[in-house]
Structures are given as structure tokens and as C-alpha cells.
Design a protein around this motif. Structure first.
Motif, mmCIF file in Angstrom:
data_model
loop_
_atom_site.group_PDB
_atom_site.id
_atom_site.type_symbol
_atom_site.label_atom_id
_atom_site.label_comp_id
_atom_site.label_asym_id
_atom_site.label_seq_id
_atom_site.Cartn_x
_atom_site.Cartn_y
_atom_site.Cartn_z
ATOM 1 N N ASP A 189 0.868 -1.177 0.000
ATOM 2 C CA ASP A 189 0.000 0.000 0.000
ATOM 3 C C ASP A 189 0.904 1.225 0.000
ATOM 4 O OD1 ASP A 189 -2.147 -1.770 0.389
ATOM 5 O OD2 ASP A 189 -2.054 -1.544 2.577
ATOM 6 N N PHE A 194 -4.117 1.189 -2.536
ATOM 7 C CA PHE A 194 -4.039 -0.019 -1.725
ATOM 8 C C PHE A 194 -3.936 -1.274 -2.590
ATOM 9 C CE2 PHE A 194 -6.492 3.177 0.621
ATOM 10 C CZ PHE A 194 -5.702 3.297 1.755
ATOM 11 N N GLN A 195 -3.290 -2.278 -2.015
ATOM 12 C CA GLN A 195 -3.179 -3.604 -2.624
ATOM 13 C C GLN A 195 -2.636 -3.535 -4.053
ATOM 14 O OE1 GLN A 195 -6.604 -6.135 -2.126
ATOM 15 N NE2 GLN A 195 -6.792 -5.671 0.043
#
Length: 227
Positions: A189, A194-195
Motif C-alpha cells: 500500500d 491499496f493492494q
């Protein structure tokens, strides 16, 4: 500075990230090398611009130092290149993965660090709205202890992961996923992104870097040839 050699190094590091994925120790090591190489390529672009515009910057160069010197010398060509470069950077980093890599490059310069690497389960064939699920694996000196331990944790989390991802895919009229269609990868992140899958983001960024170098050189040549 040999930009082509550094880009070749970037490609090697990207392949090594993919090879060692999802081991966080080795992914982090080669990802750090990858990010450093990107920053070196950008520095190399401004080294070439510094030379061709005759700004005579002798210290370690950056966009900010280049622009400052260009303004001090009232060098219209160099200022024009700076303006073009920022516009090009913004254009190339609108999408999620290049934007994430850019943020990490900036973080590496400012703080000499990288975001924490997380191991997550994902579908092999990605769809935009897919979820990923983090798995917690015991590490030894930051490294995976064994493939067997990794598989145990995958098996532990797999039923929930499949239930959630297939529910979302059904809602989106997308094909379902079974246990043979999942993989584990390293993710990070960065700020509000994010991800982000490390290997995938690195792979996508190589063409961005190549375009940036090629088009920067064209622009430098075009502006430097102004009479």
C-alpha cells in the motif's frame, strides 16, 4: 551515465521480483533495486538535458535543481523542457500502477524506505473489482521458511477467499474462481493506493519508463536545436 544499461538493470530486477515472488525478503530487495534504478534513469535524463542545454550543473541533478538553474540563467529552452516534462510525468502517471510506482520513487528519495510487503492470495486471471486476501506467514529473518508453511496458510484462508471473490464476480457477471486458479503474490500500500501487486506494477512500469526516456530525448533535441 548509461541510461540504457540502467533500464536493462530495471528489466532484470523486474524478472527477479517475479521469480522470487511472494518471498517478502527477496521481493523487497529486488524491488528496492528496481526503484533505485528508476530514479537513476530520471537523473540520467536531466544529466543529458543539463549537458544539451548548457546549464553546467555540477552537483547531483534533479528536476528541481534543473528548473532552478534554468530560471537563474533565464534559459527559455530549458524552462520549456521542464514544463513539458512535468506535463509528461502527469500524463504517464494517471493510472493506478504507474502512480503507485511514482509515489514509491518519491518515498525512496525522501526517506530511503519502501512500504511494507504483504503476501496476499489473488486470482490468476485478474478482473478489475477482484479482492485479494492477506495471509500471515511465519518468517525467518524476513524470509519464507518453507513452501509447505506457505501452503498451509493458503489452505487456511482459501475457503473464505473463494467465497468472497466468487460472490463479487457473480454480481459482476464474471467467471468464478476455483482453488486451482489462485496465486500468492507480494503487495504493498502507498498513501491512498491499496493492494498494489509488486511484480505486476513493476512489469507495467517498464514501458512507461521507456516512453519517458525516448520522448524526453526527442524533446531535448527539438528544443536544443531552436535557433
Amino acid at each position: 551515465m548509461n541510461i540504457e544499461k540502467i533500464i536493462d538493470d530495471c528489466k532484470i530486477y523486474q524478472k527477479q521480483i517475479k521469480q522470487y515472488d511472494p518471498d517478502p525478503f527477496y521481493v523487497n530487495y529486488f524491488f528496492s533495486k528496481f526503484i533505485d534504478s528508476i530514479n537513476m534513469v530520471i537523473e540520467g535524463v536531466f544529466d543529458e538535458a543539463n549537458r544539451d542545454f548548457g546549464l553546467f550543473i555540477t552537483e547531483k541533478i534533479s528536476y528541481e535543481k534543473f528548473l532552478k538553474k534554468a530560471k537563474e540563467k533565464n534559459d527559455v529552452k530549458a524552462i520549456k523542457f521542464s514544463e513539458w516534462y512535468i506535463e509528461k510525468i502527469n500524463q504517464e502517471h494517471k493510472s493506478r500502477f504507474p502512480k503507485a510506482i511514482k509515489k514509491i520513487c518519491e518515498l525512496k528519495i525522501k526517506e530511503n524506505t519502501l512500504p511494507e510487503i504483504k503476501i496476499m492470495i489473488r486470482a490468476k486471471d485478474r478482473y478489475e473489482n477482484d479482492i485479494n486476501q492477506q495471509i500471515i506467514v511465519s518468517l525467518s529473518n524476513g524470509k519464507l521458511r518453507s513452501k509447505e508453511e506457505l501452503q498451509i496458510e493458503i489452505n487456511r484462508e482459501l475457503p473464505v477467499f473463494l467465497e468472497v471473490i466468487n460472490h463479487k464476480r457473480t454480481e459482476n457477471n464474471e467467471p468464478s474462481v476455483n482453488e486451482n486458479q489462485i496465486a500468492t503474490s507480494s503487495f504493498f500500500d502507498i498513501e491512498d493506493i491499496f493492494q498494489v501487486e509488486v511484480a505486476y506494477a513493476a512489469e507495467i512500469y517498464i514501458p512507461v519508463l521507456l516512453r519517458l526516456v525516448e520522448e524526453s530525448r526527442k524533446k531535448i533535441k527539438e528544443l536544443a536545436s531552436w535557433s
